[in-house]
Scaffold this motif. Sequence first.
Motif, mmCIF file in Angstrom:
data_model
loop_
_atom_site.group_PDB
_atom_site.id
_atom_site.type_symbol
_atom_site.label_atom_id
_atom_site.label_comp_id
_atom_site.label_asym_id
_atom_site.label_seq_id
_atom_site.Cartn_x
_atom_site.Cartn_y
_atom_site.Cartn_z
ATOM 1 N N GLY A 108 -3.880 1.076 -0.559
ATOM 2 C CA GLY A 108 -2.300 1.150 -0.475
ATOM 3 C C GLY A 108 -1.551 2.273 -0.271
ATOM 4 O O GLY A 108 -0.513 2.488 0.016
ATOM 5 N N ARG A 109 -2.279 3.247 -1.323
ATOM 6 C CA ARG A 109 -1.572 4.608 -1.622
ATOM 7 C C ARG A 109 -1.825 5.913 -0.668
ATOM 8 O O ARG A 109 -1.348 6.788 -0.697
ATOM 9 C CB ARG A 109 -2.416 5.262 -3.152
ATOM 10 C CG ARG A 109 -1.786 4.423 -4.208
ATOM 11 C CD ARG A 109 -0.528 4.058 -4.193
ATOM 12 N NE ARG A 109 0.390 5.196 -4.499
ATOM 13 C CZ ARG A 109 1.571 5.442 -4.407
ATOM 14 N NH1 ARG A 109 2.516 4.076 -4.211
ATOM 15 N NH2 ARG A 109 2.294 6.488 -4.805
ATOM 16 N N THR A 110 -2.662 5.299 0.476
ATOM 17 C CA THR A 110 -3.115 6.350 1.372
ATOM 18 C C THR A 110 -2.039 6.999 1.989
ATOM 19 O O THR A 110 -1.824 8.230 2.074
ATOM 20 C CB THR A 110 -3.983 5.740 2.446
ATOM 21 O OG1 THR A 110 -5.153 5.017 1.791
ATOM 22 C CG2 THR A 110 -4.399 6.466 3.668
ATOM 23 N N PRO A 111 -0.831 6.198 2.442
ATOM 24 C CA PRO A 111 0.299 6.822 3.000
ATOM 25 C C PRO A 111 0.980 7.968 2.012
ATOM 26 O O PRO A 111 1.583 8.774 2.717
ATOM 27 C CB PRO A 111 1.162 5.882 3.511
ATOM 28 C CG PRO A 111 0.393 4.473 3.410
ATOM 29 C CD PRO A 111 -0.525 4.717 2.371
ATOM 30 N N ALA A 150 -1.298 -7.286 -2.569
ATOM 31 C CA ALA A 150 -1.256 -6.329 -3.770
ATOM 32 C C ALA A 150 -1.506 -4.966 -3.134
ATOM 33 O O ALA A 150 -0.860 -3.804 -3.397
ATOM 34 C CB ALA A 150 -2.566 -6.588 -4.763
ATOM 35 N N ARG A 151 -2.428 -4.920 -1.807
ATOM 36 C CA ARG A 151 -2.721 -3.551 -1.255
ATOM 37 C C ARG A 151 -1.316 -3.032 -0.736
ATOM 38 O O ARG A 151 -0.921 -1.844 -0.864
ATOM 39 C CB ARG A 151 -3.764 -3.640 -0.336
ATOM 40 C CG ARG A 151 -4.043 -2.180 0.567
ATOM 41 C CD ARG A 151 -5.387 -2.356 1.422
ATOM 42 N NE ARG A 151 -4.702 -3.277 2.632
ATOM 43 C CZ ARG A 151 -5.609 -3.530 3.495
ATOM 44 N NH1 ARG A 151 -6.844 -3.263 3.454
ATOM 45 N NH2 ARG A 151 -5.289 -4.272 4.601
ATOM 46 N N ALA A 152 -0.754 -3.878 -0.018
ATOM 47 C CA ALA A 152 0.726 -3.729 0.633
ATOM 48 C C ALA A 152 1.825 -3.183 -0.477
ATOM 49 O O ALA A 152 2.445 -2.384 -0.191
ATOM 50 C CB ALA A 152 0.987 -4.768 1.512
ATOM 51 N N LEU A 153 1.706 -4.084 -1.406
ATOM 52 C CA LEU A 153 2.487 -3.686 -2.483
ATOM 53 C C LEU A 153 2.302 -2.156 -3.110
ATOM 54 O O LEU A 153 3.222 -1.665 -3.523
ATOM 55 C CB LEU A 153 2.690 -4.749 -3.579
ATOM 56 C CG LEU A 153 3.047 -6.046 -3.125
ATOM 57 C CD1 LEU A 153 3.195 -7.097 -4.429
ATOM 58 C CD2 LEU A 153 4.425 -5.951 -2.529
ATOM 59 N N ALA A 154 0.943 -1.754 -3.298
ATOM 60 C CA ALA A 154 0.885 -0.573 -3.876
ATOM 61 C C ALA A 154 1.315 0.683 -3.098
ATOM 62 O O ALA A 154 1.623 1.703 -3.538
ATOM 63 C CB ALA A 154 -0.666 -0.453 -3.953
ATOM 64 N N GLN A 155 1.677 0.436 -1.720
ATOM 65 C CA GLN A 155 2.460 1.441 -1.077
ATOM 66 C C GLN A 155 3.867 1.506 -1.752
ATOM 67 O O GLN A 155 4.476 2.469 -1.205
ATOM 68 C CB GLN A 155 2.612 0.764 0.499
ATOM 69 C CG GLN A 155 1.463 0.896 1.306
ATOM 70 C CD GLN A 155 1.449 0.332 2.769
ATOM 71 O OE1 GLN A 155 0.700 -0.601 2.917
ATOM 72 N NE2 GLN A 155 2.338 0.843 3.487
ATOM 73 N N GLN A 156 4.390 0.578 -2.354
ATOM 74 C CA GLN A 156 5.618 0.646 -2.880
ATOM 75 C C GLN A 156 6.698 0.523 -1.579
ATOM 76 O O GLN A 156 7.477 1.364 -1.729
ATOM 77 C CB GLN A 156 5.898 1.615 -3.750
ATOM 78 C CG GLN A 156 5.004 1.865 -4.992
ATOM 79 C CD GLN A 156 5.101 2.890 -6.116
ATOM 80 O OE1 GLN A 156 5.195 4.045 -5.435
ATOM 81 N NE2 GLN A 156 5.562 2.506 -7.160
ATOM 82 N N PRO A 157 6.552 -0.347 -0.591
ATOM 83 C CA PRO A 157 7.345 -0.400 0.335
ATOM 84 C C PRO A 157 8.838 -0.838 0.151
ATOM 85 O O PRO A 157 8.940 -1.562 -0.921
ATOM 86 C CB PRO A 157 6.427 -1.353 1.282
ATOM 87 C CG PRO A 157 6.146 -2.412 0.369
ATOM 88 C CD PRO A 157 5.493 -1.477 -0.758
ATOM 89 N N ARG A 158 9.657 -0.463 0.996
ATOM 90 C CA ARG A 158 11.155 -1.128 0.963
ATOM 91 C C ARG A 158 11.138 -2.329 1.814
ATOM 92 O O ARG A 158 12.242 -3.018 1.832
ATOM 93 C CB ARG A 158 11.912 -0.064 1.049
ATOM 94 C CG ARG A 158 11.948 1.127 0.039
ATOM 95 C CD ARG A 158 12.734 2.322 0.533
ATOM 96 N NE ARG A 158 14.078 1.976 0.741
ATOM 97 C CZ ARG A 158 14.970 2.890 1.283
ATOM 98 N NH1 ARG A 158 14.456 3.707 2.092
ATOM 99 N NH2 ARG A 158 16.096 2.385 1.462
ATOM 100 N N LEU A 159 10.177 -2.424 2.907
ATOM 101 C CA LEU A 159 10.174 -3.613 3.604
ATOM 102 C C LEU A 159 8.882 -3.903 3.760
ATOM 103 O O LEU A 159 7.856 -3.403 3.922
ATOM 104 C CB LEU A 159 10.623 -2.930 5.065
ATOM 105 C CG LEU A 159 10.378 -3.955 6.135
ATOM 106 C CD1 LEU A 159 11.281 -5.092 6.242
ATOM 107 C CD2 LEU A 159 10.690 -3.317 7.538
ATOM 108 N N LEU A 160 8.842 -5.332 3.539
ATOM 109 C CA LEU A 160 7.516 -6.036 3.693
ATOM 110 C C LEU A 160 7.483 -6.926 4.878
ATOM 111 O O LEU A 160 8.363 -7.965 5.117
ATOM 112 C CB LEU A 160 7.225 -6.964 2.570
ATOM 113 C CG LEU A 160 6.039 -7.752 2.306
ATOM 114 C CD1 LEU A 160 4.751 -6.567 2.230
ATOM 115 C CD2 LEU A 160 5.895 -8.405 1.043
ATOM 116 N N VAL A 161 6.477 -6.743 5.795
ATOM 117 C CA VAL A 161 6.134 -7.532 7.118
ATOM 118 C C VAL A 161 5.080 -8.292 6.977
ATOM 119 O O VAL A 161 3.899 -8.077 6.359
ATOM 120 C CB VAL A 161 6.029 -6.473 8.259
ATOM 121 C CG1 VAL A 161 5.916 -7.426 9.575
ATOM 122 C CG2 VAL A 161 7.282 -5.742 8.359
#
Length: 279
Positions: A100-103, A150-161
């Motif tokens: 999830g940190r890749t971006p 958890a992988r999506a949350l590791a991006q620390q997103p401001r929007l979750l789809v």
Amino acid sequence: MKLDLDAISVSIAGRPILDQVSLTVHTGRFIALVGPNGSGKSTLLRTVYRARRPDAGTVRLDGRDLWSMSAAEAARHTGVLMQEQHSGFEFTVAETVALGRTPHLGMFDRFTRSDRAAVDDAMTRTGLIPFRNRRVGELSGGERQRVLLARALAQQPRLLVLDEPTNHLDIRHQLDILELVRELDITVLAALHSLDLAAAYADSVALLDAGHLVEHGPPEEVLTPTAIRKVFDVDATVHHDEGTARFALRPRCVCPDQPCRWSCRTRRHTPLTEAADAR
């Protein structure tokens, strides 16, 4: 993060899928997309996480055109959990969540302390710390879905789809996932099949049918027996329990007699005289 969908239209192989759908998701709100299969829910989500460019209309994140951003920048803002995602089952939980940190990383960047902290926080939130060294392929379906969240949350997103995040999960794991999402305090746009779950967890509901936005608003105002009958072609009784709606659904009654004299278990009924003659 505020999400604005302005007159989104999409056609696939010449067939209209979405027709000028406009929807605003305000910062920190949980919006559920509901509608029958083929109503356009997943296609609308794909325009938000950049899997499909709309034929017409604009997707904006905090006023910026999503499709004017680089893919990496858009990914830093938006986390995605799809209904069927296949991750490398040979990876450990920690390795999968770290993806999830890749971006946030350049081609030659190495993990920093803040990257490790983001991964640990995502695993803590989803209860995965005890599983961190387990192989993903060894986990149950519900546990794997938590890993992908958890992988999506590791991006620390401001929007979750979320596209049917509870698909194929048992009741307990459905509730676990949505409880986790509800507590995140970020903007959420989720396609859900279950009207009960949409009413219980979403701040508002967007009802889609045949590519059109039929209604958008609080669940108790949108998910009415009339709307459910019109869109899903079923009869519904809505019960309100401590402010949350519960739905009893049954096949739509098409009997000539109203109220129906039979228990409506099928779409059509054979009059008793005809049934007797058939015997």
